[in-house]
Design an enzyme around this catalytic site. Sequence first.
Site, PDB file in Angstrom:
ATOM      1  N   ALA A  67       0.848  -1.195   0.000  1.00 50.02           N
ATOM      2  CA  ALA A  67       0.000   0.000   0.000  1.00 50.02           C
ATOM      3  C   ALA A  67       0.882   1.243   0.000  1.00 50.02           C
ATOM      4  O   ALA A  67       2.067   1.175   0.309  1.00 50.02           O
ATOM      5  CB  ALA A  67      -0.880  -0.015   1.240  1.00 50.02           C
ATOM      6  N   GLY A 106       0.770  -5.190   1.563  1.00 48.10           N
ATOM      7  CA  GLY A 106      -0.477  -5.275   0.812  1.00 48.10           C
ATOM      8  C   GLY A 106      -0.292  -6.019  -0.505  1.00 48.10           C
ATOM      9  O   GLY A 106      -1.232  -6.674  -0.990  1.00 48.10           O
ATOM     10  N   GLU A 109      -0.609  -9.492   0.384  1.00 50.71           N
ATOM     11  CA  GLU A 109      -1.989  -9.752   0.830  1.00 50.71           C
ATOM     12  C   GLU A 109      -2.929  -9.903  -0.361  1.00 50.71           C
ATOM     13  O   GLU A 109      -3.833 -10.733  -0.360  1.00 50.71           O
ATOM     14  CB  GLU A 109      -2.454  -8.643   1.777  1.00 50.71           C
TER      15      GLU A 109
END
Length: 706
Positions: A67, A106, A109
């Site tokens: 992110a 992220g 993820e």
Amino acid sequence: MVNASSQVVSFQEVGVVGLIQVDNPPVNALSREVRAGIIDAIAVVAGRQQIRALLIISAGNLFSAGADLKEFDTGFLEPSLQELQAAIELAQIPVVAAIHGLALGGGLEVAMACHYRVAQKNAKLGLPEINLGIVPGAGGTQRLPRLIGPRAALEMILSGAPISATEAKAKGLVDEIAENDLRQAAMAFCERLVRDGAGPRPTRELLAAGGLGESEVGAALRANAKSLRGRSTQTLVIEAIQASRLPFAEGVAVEARVSQASLASRESHALRHVFFAERESGKVTGMPARLEPPEIRQVAIIGAGTMGSAIAIAFADADRRVILIDNTEAALTRGRENIRSTYASSVKRGRITQQIAEERVARITTGLEVGTTTDADMVIEAVFEDMSLKKRVLSDLDSVIPRERLIATNTSTLSITELARATKHPDRVLGLHFFAPANVTKLLEIARGSDTTSETLAIALQVAKLLKKVPVVAGDAFGFIGNRMMLDGYFREAEQLLLEGASPTQVDAALEQFGFAMGPQRVSDLGGNDVGTKARLQLYERESRPDPYFVIADRLTEMGRLGQKTGRGFYRYESGSRDALPDLEVTALIEALASQRGIVRREIGDDEIVERCLLALINVGAMVLDEGVAARASDIDVVWTSGYGFPRHLGGPMFYADTLGLRHVAERIRYYHGKLGHYWRPARLLERLAVENSSFEQRDGASRTP
Ligand code: NAD
């Protein structure tokens, strides 16, 4: 072919495979546009019968570094990472992630929300959030245990270190390794899934194998004890992973709660502060935009002592050739032995192979003549801390090194301007202040003299990059940023506390308990008490310091108690051991020095030790800032966290002061000023910020150029 759905995500039909490509340089951060772009592409596919599998791949050097950190502060715009993951995971056809370079945070993820993962053999996968005090919040703590089991997931999240693709395959995080072309291998993987009729395999529907037992938790905590000392994020991580036994929706609800709690924690704010501060510290206002410093291929270092030989290693590690000069054969032999034993220990610890060690040793040649350094692209002087000696060496170098090349001094405390003016070209001189051990410590303080040009500074910043060090630019004043605060603030107060009644063991233990890597007296013994004494003798030629100022350390130097190297210093050391043992001779010395000054010794609490040492550090830090020796409070925090063992999770001394509140800090400093006198005089800047109810962070923000 379907039109690209956004600037950063493109979509293409290749036979039965829908190819979604992310192209968001430099690190394929999962920005709002990327999230929306992938969701749009999945929606387009939903209506197309002929597409039977989806492949998500990235352009550039890596899959995704995660992110955009700024969003942690501003809040995530819609669509969220979770919405993106739901779109992927609930797709009706298999979705495959093709991973190259890095899949971090992220990025991993999202890859875990895909139904399958193919990774290039050199790829690395990890959840490094703990380094910023954050619990992964986009399903990482729920999907990772479902894929590799809770124990392995805990180990990976607590260490924060990425694992290799091969390890990921062995653990079950990756389904296939691409030995060569990733895109080709991943396309073939997708086609095979379609041929075999393999459908989607949502990670959320897998069962995490059991929970975490006490012994597993204990082992993982012990394995990371050093990096997690004084920290609390790990408790939240464990709570989240334990929740992976629950149905997915309940597990992610627990994760969301603890992840939010981690983001709001002081620890995370502090760690993120240091992270951004380190990125900021290399930026210097007023630098011309397009400076292209010359390439550094060969470096000359003068002085093969502790610092010179370690700096030589730092350059050899960066694949550069080094000429190491000293004025005696004996010193050169010592230097070479130092270098060899450092590399031997790296090999022994499995950090590098014997062959690499030999290659690096071979990059360093030694000699006795300064005249042989003419070909060097830059030179660093690291002889004894002595103004007239250094002036002589610099002036000799100036006459042999071509005019435009950098001449740097590794002085810890001397005036760069004065040293530079011993040469005919002071514009190309600056301080490159390395920290022991110079091949390991991340900090590089760059000290600018009055005549140093931007071109010269640009070379120094380039050197920091080359050596993978964190640069902080300092003004030219006694001790620059770090040593000034250490000598006039922190260590001075530690000595004062010894005179008033604390023991070296007590002072060190209290500050280590606070979070410092090592207490001040143990640091002095490690570096050598004579090093400080020499610097102070030089200082007294220019400035004075009222008594008592390092009366204990200087007396220890006179007594030959130089520290670990002589087996005796503030402590005594048994042969071959680094254990610091209390010594009655030192106690007697301290008592005598205190009584000569009429100081009545008393019991001192650990809280007082910590408070006084930190307030003294902060107060001098504020002076350093006010005088412009440091450009930003955050630069000071970088100096102390990356060079002086200040705990990163407390953000550095100036950030720590902000968390205490500057009104409180100023009030306590005034209190000690009243009690202990002159040297506790509150810094003007600190008083002003306290009155304005402001903070160092706000001051930095106000002075930052857009
Ligand atoms: P050191 O005593 O270990 O080494 C100094 C070396 O310089 C010796 O090998 C000596 O033979 C050599 N030397 C002296 N005169 C010379 C000359 N004319 N020509 C060539 N070589 C000469 O000292 P050190 O600890 O490596 O410190 C070197 C410099 O680095 C000092 O300015 C010191 O303040 C600074 N520094 C030291 C530390 C530390 O922790 N030791 C940290 C940062 C900076």
